[in-house]
Design a protein around this motif. Sequence first.
Motif, PDB file in Angstrom:
ATOM      1  N   ASP A 435      -8.048   7.794  10.730  1.00  0.00           N
ATOM      2  CA  ASP A 435      -6.785   7.165  10.388  1.00  0.00           C
ATOM      3  C   ASP A 435      -5.922   8.116   9.574  1.00  0.00           C
ATOM      4  OD1 ASP A 435      -7.064   4.808  11.574  1.00  0.00           O
ATOM      5  OD2 ASP A 435      -7.842   3.740   9.821  1.00  0.00           O
ATOM      6  N   TYR A 436      -4.632   7.974   9.742  1.00  0.00           N
ATOM      7  CA  TYR A 436      -3.709   8.794   8.954  1.00  0.00           C
ATOM      8  C   TYR A 436      -3.622   8.255   7.518  1.00  0.00           C
ATOM      9  CZ  TYR A 436       0.584  11.467   8.016  1.00  0.00           C
ATOM     10  OH  TYR A 436       1.519  12.328   7.499  1.00  0.00           O
ATOM     11  N   ARG A 437      -3.788   6.952   7.385  1.00  0.00           N
ATOM     12  CA  ARG A 437      -3.674   6.359   6.044  1.00  0.00           C
ATOM     13  C   ARG A 437      -4.978   6.470   5.264  1.00  0.00           C
ATOM     14  NH1 ARG A 437      -1.019   0.721   5.325  1.00  0.00           N
ATOM     15  NH2 ARG A 437      -1.339   1.442   3.200  1.00  0.00           N
ATOM     16  N   LEU A 438      -4.873   6.511   3.962  1.00  0.00           N
ATOM     17  CA  LEU A 438      -6.068   6.511   3.116  1.00  0.00           C
ATOM     18  C   LEU A 438      -6.813   5.187   3.312  1.00  0.00           C
ATOM     19  CD1 LEU A 438      -4.703   7.989  -0.235  1.00  0.00           C
ATOM     20  CD2 LEU A 438      -5.984   9.166   1.544  1.00  0.00           C
ATOM     21  N   ASP A 443      -3.725   3.241  -1.066  1.00  0.00           N
ATOM     22  CA  ASP A 443      -2.275   3.427  -1.271  1.00  0.00           C
ATOM     23  C   ASP A 443      -1.742   2.396  -2.248  1.00  0.00           C
ATOM     24  OD1 ASP A 443      -1.951   5.570   0.424  1.00  0.00           O
ATOM     25  OD2 ASP A 443      -1.585   4.313   2.178  1.00  0.00           O
ATOM     26  N   GLU A 444      -2.128   1.152  -2.004  1.00  0.00           N
ATOM     27  CA  GLU A 444      -1.636   0.064  -2.848  1.00  0.00           C
ATOM     28  C   GLU A 444      -2.109   0.270  -4.290  1.00  0.00           C
ATOM     29  OE1 GLU A 444      -3.083  -0.295   0.130  1.00  0.00           O
ATOM     30  OE2 GLU A 444      -1.340  -0.980   1.253  1.00  0.00           O
ATOM     31  N   ALA A 445      -3.375   0.686  -4.437  1.00  0.00           N
ATOM     32  CA  ALA A 445      -3.919   0.880  -5.781  1.00  0.00           C
ATOM     33  C   ALA A 445      -3.186   2.010  -6.511  1.00  0.00           C
ATOM     34  CB  ALA A 445      -5.416   1.173  -5.705  1.00  0.00           C
ATOM     35  N   ILE A 446      -2.937   3.108  -5.813  1.00  0.00           N
ATOM     36  CA  ILE A 446      -2.247   4.233  -6.464  1.00  0.00           C
ATOM     37  C   ILE A 446      -0.845   3.799  -6.887  1.00  0.00           C
ATOM     38  CG2 ILE A 446      -1.318   6.574  -6.145  1.00  0.00           C
ATOM     39  CD1 ILE A 446      -3.652   7.064  -4.140  1.00  0.00           C
ATOM     40  N   LYS A 447      -0.192   3.092  -5.987  1.00  0.00           N
ATOM     41  CA  LYS A 447       1.166   2.609  -6.291  1.00  0.00           C
ATOM     42  C   LYS A 447       1.160   1.678  -7.515  1.00  0.00           C
ATOM     43  CE  LYS A 447       5.177   1.399  -3.630  1.00  0.00           C
ATOM     44  NZ  LYS A 447       5.947   2.490  -4.216  1.00  0.00           N
ATOM     45  N   ALA A 448       0.184   0.808  -7.541  1.00  0.00           N
ATOM     46  CA  ALA A 448       0.111  -0.141  -8.656  1.00  0.00           C
ATOM     47  C   ALA A 448      -0.150   0.597  -9.971  1.00  0.00           C
ATOM     48  CB  ALA A 448      -0.990  -1.166  -8.386  1.00  0.00           C
ATOM     49  N   GLU A 465      -4.163  16.570   6.686  1.00  0.00           N
ATOM     50  CA  GLU A 465      -3.007  15.795   6.243  1.00  0.00           C
ATOM     51  C   GLU A 465      -3.317  14.301   6.299  1.00  0.00           C
ATOM     52  OE1 GLU A 465       0.701  16.777   8.174  1.00  0.00           O
ATOM     53  OE2 GLU A 465       1.615  14.889   7.560  1.00  0.00           O
ATOM     54  N   PHE A 466      -2.719  13.554   5.403  1.00  0.00           N
ATOM     55  CA  PHE A 466      -2.856  12.096   5.382  1.00  0.00           C
ATOM     56  C   PHE A 466      -1.520  11.535   4.913  1.00  0.00           C
ATOM     57  CE2 PHE A 466      -2.794  11.771   0.823  1.00  0.00           C
ATOM     58  CZ  PHE A 466      -3.101  13.069   0.471  1.00  0.00           C
ATOM     59  N   ASP A 467      -1.377  10.244   4.963  1.00  0.00           N
ATOM     60  CA  ASP A 467      -0.110   9.612   4.633  1.00  0.00           C
ATOM     61  C   ASP A 467       0.003   9.397   3.120  1.00  0.00           C
ATOM     62  OD1 ASP A 467       2.206   8.254   4.578  1.00  0.00           O
ATOM     63  OD2 ASP A 467       1.571   6.608   5.900  1.00  0.00           O
ATOM     64  N   LEU A 468       0.906  10.156   2.487  1.00  0.00           N
ATOM     65  CA  LEU A 468       1.084   9.980   1.039  1.00  0.00           C
ATOM     66  C   LEU A 468       2.442   9.388   0.726  1.00  0.00           C
ATOM     67  CD1 LEU A 468       2.917  12.584   0.924  1.00  0.00           C
ATOM     68  CD2 LEU A 468       0.954  13.771   0.020  1.00  0.00           C
ATOM     69  N   ASN A 469       3.139   8.933   1.790  1.00  0.00           N
ATOM     70  CA  ASN A 469       4.524   8.496   1.593  1.00  0.00           C
ATOM     71  C   ASN A 469       4.663   7.258   0.714  1.00  0.00           C
ATOM     72  OD1 ASN A 469       5.984  10.516   3.137  1.00  0.00           O
ATOM     73  ND2 ASN A 469       4.726   9.767   4.829  1.00  0.00           N
ATOM     74  N   ALA A 470       3.622   6.435   0.679  1.00  0.00           N
ATOM     75  CA  ALA A 470       3.730   5.195  -0.091  1.00  0.00           C
ATOM     76  C   ALA A 470       3.879   5.467  -1.594  1.00  0.00           C
ATOM     77  CB  ALA A 470       2.500   4.325   0.171  1.00  0.00           C
ATOM     78  N   TRP A 471       3.376   6.590  -2.085  1.00  0.00           N
ATOM     79  CA  TRP A 471       3.352   6.795  -3.538  1.00  0.00           C
ATOM     80  C   TRP A 471       3.732   8.194  -4.015  1.00  0.00           C
ATOM     81  CZ3 TRP A 471      -0.131  10.681  -3.733  1.00  0.00           C
ATOM     82  CH2 TRP A 471      -1.145  10.699  -2.757  1.00  0.00           C
ATOM     83  N   LYS A 472       4.046   9.095  -3.083  1.00  0.00           N
ATOM     84  CA  LYS A 472       4.270  10.479  -3.538  1.00  0.00           C
ATOM     85  C   LYS A 472       5.427  10.613  -4.539  1.00  0.00           C
ATOM     86  CE  LYS A 472       7.201  12.606   0.066  1.00  0.00           C
ATOM     87  NZ  LYS A 472       8.120  11.516   0.138  1.00  0.00           N
TER      88      LYS A 472
END
Length: 690
Positions: A435-438, A443-448, A465-472
């Motif tokens: 998966d591209y996402r963690l 993602d939700e935890a890092i954002k929180a 590479e992975f998806d870091l767009n939610a929290w970068k």
Amino acid sequence: MIRTILTTFALTVSIAAMATIPYGTISKEDHNRAVDLVRQMTLEEKCTLISGQVGGFQTFGIERLGIPAVKMSDGPQGVRNDTRSTYYPCGMSVAASFNRSVAKGVGSGIGCDARARGVGFMLCPGVNIYRSASCGRNFEYFGEDPYLAAETAASLICGIQEQGVISTIKHFAVNNQEYDRHGVSSSIDERTANEIYFAAFRAAVEKARVGAVMTSYNPVNGVHAAESPWLIKDNLRAWGHQGIVMSDWTSTYSTIGCVTGGLDLEMPRGRVMNYSLIKPLIDNGVIDEKDIDLKCVNILQTIIAFGFLDRPMKDSSIPEDYEYSREMAMNAAVEGPVMLLNEGALPIRSNRRNDIVVLGPNADVVPYGGGSGEIFPIEGRSVSLLAAMQSLGKGYKVRTMDWKNVDAASLAKATAVIFAGGYDKRSEAENRDKDYRLPDGQDEAIKAIAAINPNVTVVINTGGEFDLNAWKDDVKAIILAWYGGQAGGPALADIISGKVSPSGRLPFTFWGSLEKNPAFPHYGINTDKKTDYKPHQERYAKYPFTQYSEGIFIGYRGEDKFGVKPLFPFGYGLTYSRFEYSDISVTPSDGGFDVSFKLTNTGKFKASEVAQVYVAPIAPNVLRPTRELKGYDKVTLAPGESRICTVHLPGSAFAYYSPAIHGWKTDNGNYDIQVGRNADGIVLSKTVVL
Ligand code: BGC
């Protein structure tokens, strides 16, 4: 004990120093001895020798002729089979070090560990090119660039082989996805295959005299790799490979295909290359016994060249838990991590804010990539980031908390380090794409956490590479830690605390989205442009193939061609200091050029810079990438220190592969020699005329 270690250290060094001809190079005498042995073998014995023993992971011995059975082990994160052993950083981390001596050190550590256990073949390195973030085995490999992969592979292989152990480079070839890996054929043109996907294998043969090559599972242009005369005879053997060509485990399909295609050794057992299938084909004149003889000669001359007929494979003077190996694992672990972002959060100094919270799914574990690359680390040798940060001492007060249930009040004022990413051996492994996402709501935890704490550093275990767009945009620092091996925790603690400056660089282009990658529309068997890549086996099952339509324009080579800019370019990586480049000169030397330039550390930290040299043809006669990496040098400088660096570009650095002549061609014309911090960060340039 100390004495033994020192003696073996000395041996390690002296073998390396003597190796002007790569260790394991097959001599005329080795060849003649092999031919002589084959003459004495019955057909049945020959058919036995060309396959693995049931139970796997070893060849057959022929006692009456003094031929031993030779043990094998995976690779590439350390010695895997039937043992616990030193856990080294994964391949992507070694490539990210951009340091040939780090790669060689990992190789010699693995070689020593193999000798200590009587293992004759290490099934590593894996060098398949990083074509997409989705490939589940990227962590084992060396990234997207053929030159970086070739240099890393040749160095690592020399390290292994100088310890008297055969390195098996894999998987030959064009094996860049895991989905339906036995079934999907890689459709590729000759130029792309040679310029991009064969380069590391070729360097392994030409520069390191690799003892064995493992074919891949996938068919290439419709023919399974283990049975492809184009791959094995027209390419591998044509480059001068005199060693063994072995199949990947159960990647063989027909006796005639394997016998005539050029395969020497069927693994893990003789499913199609066995006496009862081969004998009638010889009797009926369908195949020639000489083909079987040749396979036996290739196998025997290799194990003779490595000394296996003349000495025990096991060297009991080397401890299984070897100080030298631990040191090599640590050296590599320190140089792999890539700092992508740092807005003042790092390093975390002991005299600043001492309340440090290390949390996240990987805070107190040491994860590793799985599948055949899985490793069983020696107990007590793997240290987590949390434990390593806690043993920094000297003013560092480090605690942890449950990352899924944080205590907002106490976290808000602390310095937070989140360690996330692939969290166990199932996150990234062979036999499936990733998966591209963690995983796991990370993602939700890092954002929180970032919403509570303004000073978050995120460290990620990943093979690509992975998806870091939610929290970068919400965090202050990001480090890619790959799978750092048993010393990954202490190495990161040294980096985070500023004891050492980060020095890894991206071995692939970090696009920032799956779709931006030029290979995206053609990756997998899904040839339509759906953004949510899901293999459509039902739809394509009749003729599954993946078309390498992006051709030679993969990774940074595709940026200008397809008009896309990445989030972080190939070769990118931050450090705690600053470097200035000046005074470029390019002078003809030895059929190529010496590129010299001055590098100055203008910052406040001792740090390393990876100076990258690219060749950019101006108005070429054929389509070529804007620039290609052809040299690099990693230089460590104290604050204020300068050094003149010289990188040699051989004549071959200007060549491209011409399908018209089935070979390499160099056109006269103007070329820019570019020196840069990364593929999009060129700082010096000089035009030369060929
Ligand atoms: C993998 C190889 C590995 C072999 C033996 C296969 O599934 O593709 O890389 O060396 O198994 O474990």
